[in-house]
Design a protein around this motif. Structure first.
Motif, PDB file in Angstrom:
ATOM      1  N   CYS A 100     -15.223 -57.616 162.188  1.00  0.00           N
ATOM      2  CA  CYS A 100     -14.286 -56.920 161.317  1.00  0.00           C
ATOM      3  C   CYS A 100     -13.711 -57.899 160.292  1.00  0.00           C
ATOM      4  O   CYS A 100     -13.279 -58.990 160.643  1.00  0.00           O
ATOM      5  CB  CYS A 100     -13.156 -56.317 162.159  1.00  0.00           C
ATOM      6  SG  CYS A 100     -11.907 -55.517 161.159  1.00  0.00           S
ATOM      7  N   CYS A 103      -9.467 -57.786 160.865  1.00  0.00           N
ATOM      8  CA  CYS A 103      -8.798 -58.464 161.984  1.00  0.00           C
ATOM      9  C   CYS A 103      -9.629 -59.592 162.584  1.00  0.00           C
ATOM     10  O   CYS A 103      -9.161 -60.305 163.465  1.00  0.00           O
ATOM     11  CB  CYS A 103      -8.392 -57.450 163.071  1.00  0.00           C
ATOM     12  SG  CYS A 103      -9.767 -56.887 164.105  1.00  0.00           S
ATOM     13  N   CYS A 116     -14.152 -50.683 163.001  1.00  0.00           N
ATOM     14  CA  CYS A 116     -13.605 -51.584 164.015  1.00  0.00           C
ATOM     15  C   CYS A 116     -12.779 -50.793 165.032  1.00  0.00           C
ATOM     16  O   CYS A 116     -11.862 -50.071 164.664  1.00  0.00           O
ATOM     17  CB  CYS A 116     -12.743 -52.641 163.351  1.00  0.00           C
ATOM     18  SG  CYS A 116     -11.848 -53.665 164.520  1.00  0.00           S
ATOM     19  N   HIS A 118     -10.704 -51.990 167.098  1.00  0.00           N
ATOM     20  CA  HIS A 118      -9.409 -52.619 167.331  1.00  0.00           C
ATOM     21  C   HIS A 118      -8.391 -52.207 166.279  1.00  0.00           C
ATOM     22  O   HIS A 118      -7.271 -51.848 166.598  1.00  0.00           O
ATOM     23  CB  HIS A 118      -9.557 -54.144 167.349  1.00  0.00           C
ATOM     24  CG  HIS A 118     -10.622 -54.607 168.287  1.00  0.00           C
ATOM     25  ND1 HIS A 118     -10.531 -54.472 169.647  1.00  0.00           N
ATOM     26  CD2 HIS A 118     -11.848 -55.169 168.060  1.00  0.00           C
ATOM     27  CE1 HIS A 118     -11.635 -54.953 170.222  1.00  0.00           C
ATOM     28  NE2 HIS A 118     -12.447 -55.365 169.275  1.00  0.00           N
ATOM     29  N   CYS A 119      -8.807 -52.227 164.999  1.00  0.00           N
ATOM     30  CA  CYS A 119      -7.823 -51.959 163.940  1.00  0.00           C
ATOM     31  C   CYS A 119      -8.255 -50.811 163.032  1.00  0.00           C
ATOM     32  O   CYS A 119      -7.592 -50.529 162.045  1.00  0.00           O
ATOM     33  CB  CYS A 119      -7.576 -53.218 163.113  1.00  0.00           C
ATOM     34  SG  CYS A 119      -8.938 -53.614 162.008  1.00  0.00           S
TER      35      CYS A 119
END
Ligand code: GTP
Ligand code: MG
Ligand code: ZN
Lengths: 141, 233
Positions: A100, A103, A116, A118-119
């Protein structure tokens, strides 16, 4: 109605037309991929002074538009009766990994989306999954 | 028996020739666009409308790729633009060497814009770099808005997406915003033009964009710009 590449002709003084003569009757790009693989194998055999190839390992990334079954089919079709005729083509799929750009974390995306987890960032750098390469040969000396 | 580690890129030859093409185009200060779509999405019609607007004012040329016939080249030739028809005889995409041969017919230094109309196909041409600065993928409202999901590699490599045949929106179930959303899910930096190559609606933005490309010196290139999806090394 088509002509060979060497025979250009003109219509309206503007159109030049030629047919591609090298890949007659080819209906899918897996054929041209298979031809390139064969070319590479032949190059390596010559460079290594090897007599015969037993196995050809090709890495195909998950993001590459190549259908493994079609590639197998085309490889068989063009190697039959040649010195590669008895070689085995092994297609190794390579899953996608991405980093990513927001992040910085690595992840395995849910293809086709490269988002992504995660974010939720959508800007990524691809780490693997775009390969199309001959990676290994088993040869007889 | 001996195991050899090889690691050679299968499409290296094409990529090398594409790089040669790209260098030649850059040296000639020439912007090249590769038009990609499924059969019948409107590549040739969009080219015709584009030539109508620009052919008198700029020096344009076209390479036409088709499996058979020179029909498309004949359509283009009506606009007094130099055109080369490449017939692939079954081949489902153009490769860099074909383009190299085709452009040998033009004086590249004397051109402002070169269009390559690829063979109608949303799958195979995605793998083959031709040396173009821009890959323009065209979808039409009759094809369904989920094309980007069904053919993601093409949308991933493109920088520009034209949604054509918007004159037919009242008659088809095509959700424009969903099409954009799907396509951006594949390639977040995709730039959109929505137009009708038939009625001319929405065409101005496309023409303006092309004129801007012509005016830029050195030319802007989508293929060297840092994309939302960075290619693997
Ligand atoms: N209604 C409508 N029809 C269009 C539009 N653009 C193209 N068409 C029609 O769609 C058909 C196919 O258009 P072409 O321009 O030949 O499509 P193409 O992508 O060049 O097709 P191939 O080269 O065969 O892949 C033709 O009948 C066009 O008149 C549009 O904006 N609206
Ligand atoms: Mg066409
Ligand atoms: Zn992230």
């Amino acid at each position: 109605m088509f002509v060979d590449k060497s025979l250009f002709f003109f219509t309206f003084g503007l159109i030049k037309m030629y047919a591609h003569s090298g890949k007659n009757g080819v209906h899918m790009h897996e054929m041209s991929v298979a031809q390139s693989i064969v070319q590479i194998v032949e190059e390596v055999l010559q460079e290594q002074n090897a007599r015969k190839v037993l196995k050809v390992v090709v890495k195909v990334g998950e993001l590459v538009a190549v259908v493994p079954e079609s590639l197998q089919f085309c490889y068989r079709a063009i190697t039959e009766g040649t010195e590669l005729g008895n070689s085995e083509l092994v297609i190794e799929p390579v899953p996608v990994r991405a980093q990513c750009l927001e992040c910085g974390r690595d992840f395995s995306p849910e293809v086709p989306f490269l988002v992504c987890p995660h974010c939720r960032g959508g800007r990524v750098k691809l780490l693997q999954g775009q390969e199309l390469q001959v990676s290994q040969l088993e040869v007889e000396e | 028996m001996k195991v050899l580690t090889v690691e050679r890129k299968v499409l290296k030859k094409n990529d090398d020739i594409a790089a040669e093409n790209r260098a030649r185009f850059a040296a000639a200060n020439l912007t090249v666009l590769n038009l990609l779509s499924s059969p019948g999405a409107g590549k040739t019609t969009l080219l015709e409308r584009t030539l109508e607007k620009l052919a008198g004012r700029y020096r344009l040329a076209v390479v036409e790729g088709d499996v058979q016939t020179d029909n498309d080249a004949r359509r283009i030739a009506r606009y007094n633009v130099p055109v080369v028809q490449v017939i692939t005889r079954g081949g489902c995409h153009l490769e860099a060497d074909l383009v190299q041969d085709a452009v040998a017919n033009f004086n590249l230094e004397e051109l402002d814009l070169l269009f390559i109309e690829n063979v109608g196909n949303l799958v195979c041409p995605a793998n083959y770099d031709l040396g173009e600065a821009w890959k323009v993928v065209i979808i039409s409202t009759t094809e369904g808005e989920d094309k980007p999901l069904k053919y993601p590699p093409m949308f991933r490599v493109a920088q520009v997406c034209v949604i054509n045949k918007i004159d037919l929106l009242p008659y088809v179930d095509f959700n424009l915003s969903r099409a954009r959303e799907y396509a951006r899910g594949i390639q977040p930096d995709l730039q959109f033009f929505e137009l009708s190559a038939r009625t001319g609606e929405g065409l101005d933005a496309w023409i303006d964009w092309l004129e801007n490309l012509i005016r830029q010196n050195p030319p802007d290139s989508g293929s060297t710009r840092k994309p939302g999806i960075e290619k693997q090394q």
